[in-house]
Write a protein that holds these residues in place. Structure first.
Motif, PDB file in Angstrom:
ATOM      1  N   VAL A  75      50.342  52.095 -28.999  1.00  9.57           N
ATOM      2  CA  VAL A  75      50.220  51.450 -27.687  1.00  9.57           C
ATOM      3  C   VAL A  75      50.854  50.065 -27.708  1.00  9.57           C
ATOM      4  N   VAL A  76      50.633  49.299 -28.782  1.00 13.15           N
ATOM      5  CA  VAL A  76      51.264  47.983 -28.916  1.00 13.15           C
ATOM      6  C   VAL A  76      52.781  48.123 -28.857  1.00 13.15           C
TER       7      VAL A  76
ATOM      8  N   ALA B  83      55.171  46.591 -25.976  1.00 16.45           N
ATOM      9  CA  ALA B  83      56.218  45.643 -26.343  1.00 16.45           C
ATOM     10  C   ALA B  83      57.570  46.085 -25.792  1.00 16.45           C
ATOM     11  N   LYS B  84      57.890  47.357 -25.959  1.00 12.83           N
ATOM     12  CA  LYS B  84      59.195  47.851 -25.506  1.00 12.83           C
ATOM     13  C   LYS B  84      59.302  47.840 -23.985  1.00 12.83           C
ATOM     14  N   GLN B  85      58.217  48.152 -23.296  1.00 11.38           N
ATOM     15  CA  GLN B  85      58.245  48.102 -21.834  1.00 11.38           C
ATOM     16  C   GLN B  85      58.321  46.661 -21.346  1.00 11.38           C
TER      17      GLN B  85
ATOM     18  N   VAL C  80      53.355  54.025 -19.792  1.00 10.39           N
ATOM     19  CA  VAL C  80      52.992  52.653 -20.143  1.00 10.39           C
ATOM     20  C   VAL C  80      53.595  51.647 -19.171  1.00 10.39           C
ATOM     21  N   ASN C  81      54.702  52.005 -18.522  1.00  6.56           N
ATOM     22  CA  ASN C  81      55.337  51.075 -17.592  1.00  6.56           C
ATOM     23  C   ASN C  81      54.362  50.622 -16.511  1.00  6.56           C
TER      24      ASN C  81
ATOM     25  N   ILE D 269      42.644  51.475 -22.004  1.00  8.06           N
ATOM     26  CA  ILE D 269      43.750  52.420 -21.855  1.00  8.06           C
ATOM     27  C   ILE D 269      43.314  53.713 -22.539  1.00  8.06           C
ATOM     28  N   VAL D 270      43.334  54.793 -21.797  1.00  9.03           N
ATOM     29  CA  VAL D 270      43.007  56.101 -22.358  1.00  9.03           C
ATOM     30  C   VAL D 270      44.266  56.650 -23.018  1.00  9.03           C
TER      31      VAL D 270
END
Length: 264
Positions: free
Chosen positions: A29-30, A34-36, A254-255, A201-202
């Motif tokens: 998730v991290v 980060a990438k988004q 994630v966006n 966040i699920v």
């Protein structure tokens, strides 16, 4: 795929901790967040504060880990003696640009630093790393349009050590399991006792029905789920090689999660 949103016009900075049960997917998730965030033209510092996870650098696309910040104070045995001596960690404020090249990895707006790892038997407890992490996060000073994502150790001990004191928002990653929900409830209570904003966040949800059940239980425990990341076979396959994909159903989900996180 929608064009990335430029957050620079409205965003200042934020320190975000990502925590949860071991195996819930915190580091994945991290990496996704980060990438988004990079796609939204934000500068990102990832702080590796998990003393047991060895794969975060590779997941983020770096060839190697930076030297741990623990080395700046001579290792765990010397931390009490050297925290006040002249070094980067003795500064009143620490900025991303202050790090020497050995202690940070950089790539196009993404940076990674690490607190330290338990690498051998009989090293003793992780408390010295907790002290260093707490003081580092207090002194870390972000510029406008920068976010810090802190990959916390599993469980709730970081709250007991006061590591989250300088955090702006706490994110708890919840997978479909009873244990994960129990730890999420503990994290919520501890975060609230420190007057911290906390959201969930699920992750790895196999179906909409399961997602709804998890969100309902989270709501009963006083937690708001700001998004659901589906079970994505491409993520599991990629993680076998240590790489996290920057595409696929979970990554794209994630966006919207990041938008809600920054606005929450």
């Amino acid at each position: 795929m929608a064009d990335p949103i430029d957050c620079r016009k409205e965003f200042q900075n934020m320190k975000i901790s990502v925590c949860g049960k071991g195996g819930s997917g915190k580091s994945t998730v991290v990496t996704f967040l980060a990438k988004q965030a990079l796609r939204k033209n934000l500068d990102v510092l990832v702080v590796d504060a998990d003393d047991s996870n060895a794969g975060l650098a590779r997941m983020l696309g770096f060839d190697s880990h930076p030297l741990p910040l623990m080395d700046l104070v001579g290792g765990k045995a010397m931390i009490k003696k050297k925290m006040g001596s002249q070094s980067l960690l003795s500064q009143a404020q620490i900025r991303i640009g202050d790090f020497g090249p050995d202690f940070i990895r950089r790539n196009n707006g993404l940076a990674l630093v690490g607190i330290g790892k338990i690498l051998q038997t009989m090293e003793g407890c992780a408390c010295p790393m907790g002290v260093l992490n707490r003081e580092f996060l207090k002194k870390l000073t972000l510029e406008p349009n920068q976010i810090a994502l802190v990959d916390m150790e599993a469980g709730v001990e970081h709250f007991g050590r006061g590591i989250d004191e300088a955090i702006d928002k706490v994110v708890v990653v919840v997978e479909p399991s009873f244990d994960s929900l129990q730890i999420a409830a503990k994290i919520r209570n501890m975060a609230f006792s420190m007057d911290k904003k906390v959201v969930a966040i699920v992750n790895k949800s196999p179906s909409e029905a399961i997602s709804q059940k998890i969100e309902q239980q989270l709501a009963r425990d006083g937690l708001t789920a700001i998004g659901v990341l589906p079970h994505d076979p491409s993520v599991f396959e990629a993680c076998l090689t240590g790489h996290v994909p920057d595409q696929g159903e979970a990554f794209e989900a994630v966006n919207g999660v990041l938008d809600r996180l920054l606005a929450a």
